[in-house]
Structures are given as C-alpha cells and as structure tokens.
Design a protein around this motif. Structure first.
Motif, PDB file in Angstrom:
ATOM      1  N   LEU A  61       0.765  -1.272  -0.030  1.00 55.23           N
ATOM      2  CA  LEU A  61       0.080  -0.157  -0.076  1.00 55.23           C
ATOM      3  C   LEU A  61       0.800   1.196   0.006  1.00 55.23           C
ATOM      4  CD1 LEU A  61      -2.629  -0.980   2.502  1.00 55.23           C
ATOM      5  CD2 LEU A  61      -2.854  -1.006  -0.018  1.00 55.23           C
ATOM      6  N   PRO A  62       0.383   2.339  -0.774  1.00 54.16           N
ATOM      7  CA  PRO A  62       1.215   3.596  -0.633  1.00 54.16           C
ATOM      8  C   PRO A  62       1.325   3.982   0.776  1.00 54.16           C
ATOM      9  CG  PRO A  62      -0.485   3.488  -2.375  1.00 54.16           C
ATOM     10  CD  PRO A  62      -0.886   2.415  -1.491  1.00 54.16           C
ATOM     11  N   LEU A  63       2.338   4.851   0.959  1.00 56.27           N
ATOM     12  CA  LEU A  63       2.645   5.362   2.185  1.00 56.27           C
ATOM     13  C   LEU A  63       1.659   6.054   2.893  1.00 56.27           C
ATOM     14  CD1 LEU A  63       4.996   5.513   4.412  1.00 56.27           C
ATOM     15  CD2 LEU A  63       6.007   7.328   3.101  1.00 56.27           C
ATOM     16  N   PRO A  64       0.806   6.993   2.175  1.00 59.54           N
ATOM     17  CA  PRO A  64      -0.033   7.876   2.956  1.00 59.54           C
ATOM     18  C   PRO A  64      -1.248   6.925   3.492  1.00 59.54           C
ATOM     19  CG  PRO A  64       0.823   8.832   0.756  1.00 59.54           C
ATOM     20  CD  PRO A  64       1.270   7.509   0.769  1.00 59.54           C
ATOM     21  N   LEU A  65      -1.426   5.823   2.883  1.00 55.31           N
ATOM     22  CA  LEU A  65      -2.659   5.062   3.399  1.00 55.31           C
ATOM     23  C   LEU A  65      -2.083   4.431   4.584  1.00 55.31           C
ATOM     24  CD1 LEU A  65      -5.341   3.604   3.036  1.00 55.31           C
ATOM     25  CD2 LEU A  65      -4.474   1.721   1.801  1.00 55.31           C
ATOM     26  N   ARG A  66      -0.835   3.923   4.743  1.00 59.54           N
ATOM     27  CA  ARG A  66      -0.413   3.182   5.986  1.00 59.54           C
ATOM     28  C   ARG A  66      -0.594   4.391   7.010  1.00 59.54           C
ATOM     29  NH1 ARG A  66       3.469   0.904   2.609  1.00 59.54           N
ATOM     30  NH2 ARG A  66       5.150   2.178   3.641  1.00 59.54           N
ATOM     31  N   ALA A  67      -0.077   5.724   6.603  1.00 57.90           N
ATOM     32  CA  ALA A  67      -0.101   6.638   7.647  1.00 57.90           C
ATOM     33  C   ALA A  67      -1.542   7.113   8.110  1.00 57.90           C
ATOM     34  CB  ALA A  67       0.690   7.950   7.067  1.00 57.90           C
ATOM     35  N   ALA A  68      -2.202   6.981   7.213  1.00 58.22           N
ATOM     36  CA  ALA A  68      -3.730   7.667   7.277  1.00 58.22           C
ATOM     37  C   ALA A  68      -4.562   6.686   8.421  1.00 58.22           C
ATOM     38  CB  ALA A  68      -4.593   7.624   5.949  1.00 58.22           C
ATOM     39  N   VAL A  69      -4.104   5.591   8.368  1.00 60.70           N
ATOM     40  CA  VAL A  69      -4.887   4.510   9.384  1.00 60.70           C
ATOM     41  C   VAL A  69      -4.064   4.471  10.697  1.00 60.70           C
ATOM     42  CG1 VAL A  69      -6.269   3.757   7.438  1.00 60.70           C
ATOM     43  CG2 VAL A  69      -3.909   2.577   7.949  1.00 60.70           C
ATOM     44  N   SER A  70      -2.943   4.879  10.756  1.00 57.97           N
ATOM     45  CA  SER A  70      -1.901   4.551  12.223  1.00 57.97           C
ATOM     46  C   SER A  70      -2.553   5.332  13.133  1.00 57.97           C
ATOM     47  CB  SER A  70      -0.447   4.747  11.645  1.00 57.97           C
ATOM     48  OG  SER A  70      -0.494   6.360  11.367  1.00 57.97           O
ATOM     49  N   PRO A  71      -2.385   5.015  14.437  1.00 53.17           N
ATOM     50  CA  PRO A  71      -2.624   6.043  15.585  1.00 53.17           C
ATOM     51  C   PRO A  71      -1.741   7.158  15.439  1.00 53.17           C
ATOM     52  CG  PRO A  71      -2.306   3.673  16.215  1.00 53.17           C
ATOM     53  CD  PRO A  71      -1.933   3.613  14.739  1.00 53.17           C
ATOM     54  N   ARG A  72      -0.505   7.133  15.116  1.00 55.34           N
ATOM     55  CA  ARG A  72       0.199   8.189  15.063  1.00 55.34           C
ATOM     56  C   ARG A  72      -0.171   9.358  14.181  1.00 55.34           C
ATOM     57  NH1 ARG A  72       5.228   9.634  12.157  1.00 55.34           N
ATOM     58  NH2 ARG A  72       6.605  11.002  13.258  1.00 55.34           N
ATOM     59  N   PHE A  73      -0.804   8.884  13.070  1.00 58.24           N
ATOM     60  CA  PHE A  73      -1.258  10.019  12.075  1.00 58.24           C
ATOM     61  C   PHE A  73      -2.610  10.764  12.721  1.00 58.24           C
ATOM     62  CE2 PHE A  73      -4.287  11.135   8.711  1.00 58.24           C
ATOM     63  CZ  PHE A  73      -3.213  11.828   7.852  1.00 58.24           C
TER      64      PHE A  73
END
Length: 256
Positions: A9-21
C-alpha cells in the motif's frame, strides 16, 4: 501456479490509518483548539483582544466600512476564493473526462468537496449557535449584552449569526490543500497548509478589525474546516491508493 505477489500500500494510506497519524492530525489539533478556546471564551481573551482593536480605532469600529477591510479583503477575498473553487471544479471535470489525467480524479474531487463542505458546515453552525458579533454588543457601541455560547439567551433578544466566522471559512477551507497534497505529492503539504492558514488568517483579522467577529469565532472556523478536510481525506485516501496501485504509482515523500 505461483501466488500473486502482495501489493504494497502507498505510504499515505499506512499513515492515514495509523494511531500516530490520527494523533498528529486529529487529537493534537483538537486539544489545542479546546485549550485556546478556553483562554478566548472562558477567560475573556476574546473581549480583551477586541477591546484593544476597539480602543486603537478610537472607541469605534472605524474600519468597519473601510475600503481595505470591507471591499478588498471581505468582498475581494470572497470572490477570489470562489474563483479558486471554480478553477478546481473545471480541473476536476477535465480529469474525469480525460484518461491522461486519471491520477488526479480522486484528489481533485476531494478538494472540491472539502472546500464546499468546509464552508457549508461553518454556515450551518452559524445558523444554530446563536451568538452575536462584537459590533452588536453594548460594550462596543451596540445594543445587546454578551451571551456566552452555552448561556441561556433572553427570548426577546434577536438571534445572533456570528459563530463560527463565515467569511474566514472562504480562506480556511483551503487548509484542505494539505490533504490534497498528501494524495498527490506529500512534500507539498506544508505549502498547501500555509495557503489555507494565511488566507483564512487575513480574512479573519480583517473581520475582527471591522468588529464582525471575535478571535474564537475564527478559531472554530479553522478547526471545523480542518476536521471536515481530515474526515474526507480518510474517506478518499483508500480510493486514491487503490487507483495508484492499479497504475503502479506511489506518491513521493513522507505523509507522516
């Protein structure tokens, strides 16, 4: 038959669903807004700041009908934002009709909806919060007494339609450019955010100098536009990621 390789998956998708994001883009801004609102609305920071403007203008709203604040920033800013939205609509329509611009379809549609819903939600809130503008208050030459957001309002007092700030939403709605950049080129996100904050800040300050709004009105306008933009981003990012995966395109930069 060998199994198909897993699709990364593209990086923004992983960030978008992460608690840190979510911590950085939802909880930190929300807590900061509540803290600033406590100072402005709870500790009378609104009135203190408006008092300074009112005093500097000679104990009147001398800039209420000035050309710079009333025509250049208020009317001109609204038309500039409307023109920007029309340009995005045209580009979005072109992207959905042209195969060569396919990669821009979801991001441009996101931007159209974020700007429209940002200003629309602020307008809706204005119609139900029932708060007055500074120039309506006896403290600043008006006829009404100040009534807080959650205070009981006298039945014979006319309705107020000043919270959040409507005009600055025409600028603050463009904080959605931050998330638009995350969809197409994450390295541009801070420039996009700067556009929305500067435009909304200029619009908001001009209205405060006219006596049309308190600082907290603009604070909650930018918070509303940010939350609307974030919610739409979380909905649109998987769609864009799926489209990019299909075309083997991954955005450049870090989306965290």
């Amino acid at each position: 038959m060998p199994s198909a390789p897993a699709v990364s998956l593209p990086l923004p998708l992983r960030a978008a669903v992460s608690p840190r994001f979510l911590q950085r883009h939802l909880w930190v801004p929300l807590l900061a807004t509540l803290a600033a609102s406590g100072v402005l609305m709870g500790l009378q920071g609104d009135q203190w700041l408006a008092d300074q403007f009112y005093r500097l203008e000679g104990h009147q709203w001398a800039l209420q009908n000035a050309w710079v604040t009333s025509h250049l920033v208020h009317k001109g800013g609204k038309w500039a934002s409307t023109l920007g939205a029309l340009v995005v609509i045209v580009l979005c329509t072109h992207a959905w009709r042209t195969e060569r611009a396919k990669a821009w379809r979801w991001p441009l549609l996101y931007l159209v909806l974020a700007v429209a819903l940002g200003t629309g939600v602020v307008s809706l809130l204005k119609s139900v919060t029932n708060m007055d503008c500074p120039w309506d208050l006896a403290r600043y030459g008006g006829l009404r007494e100040y009534v807080g957001l959650f205070a009981s309002r006298p039945h014979d007092m006319p309705r107020g339609i000043c919270f959040p700030a409507g005009h600055s939403s025409a600028g603050f709605a463009w904080v959605s450019l931050y998330f638009f950049a995350l969809l197409v080129r994450p390295a541009w996100r801070w420039r996009g955010l700067a556009v929305g904050l500067v435009a909304g800040g200029v619009f908001g300050l001009a209205q405060q100098l006219r006596g049309a709004h308190f600082a907290s009105h603009d604070l909650w306008t930018v918070a509303t536009c940010w939350l609307v933009s974030l919610a739409l981003y979380l909905a649109f990012q998987p769609l864009q990621a799926r489209a990019m995966n299909a075309r083997h395109v991954v955005p450049q930069g870090d989306a965290a």
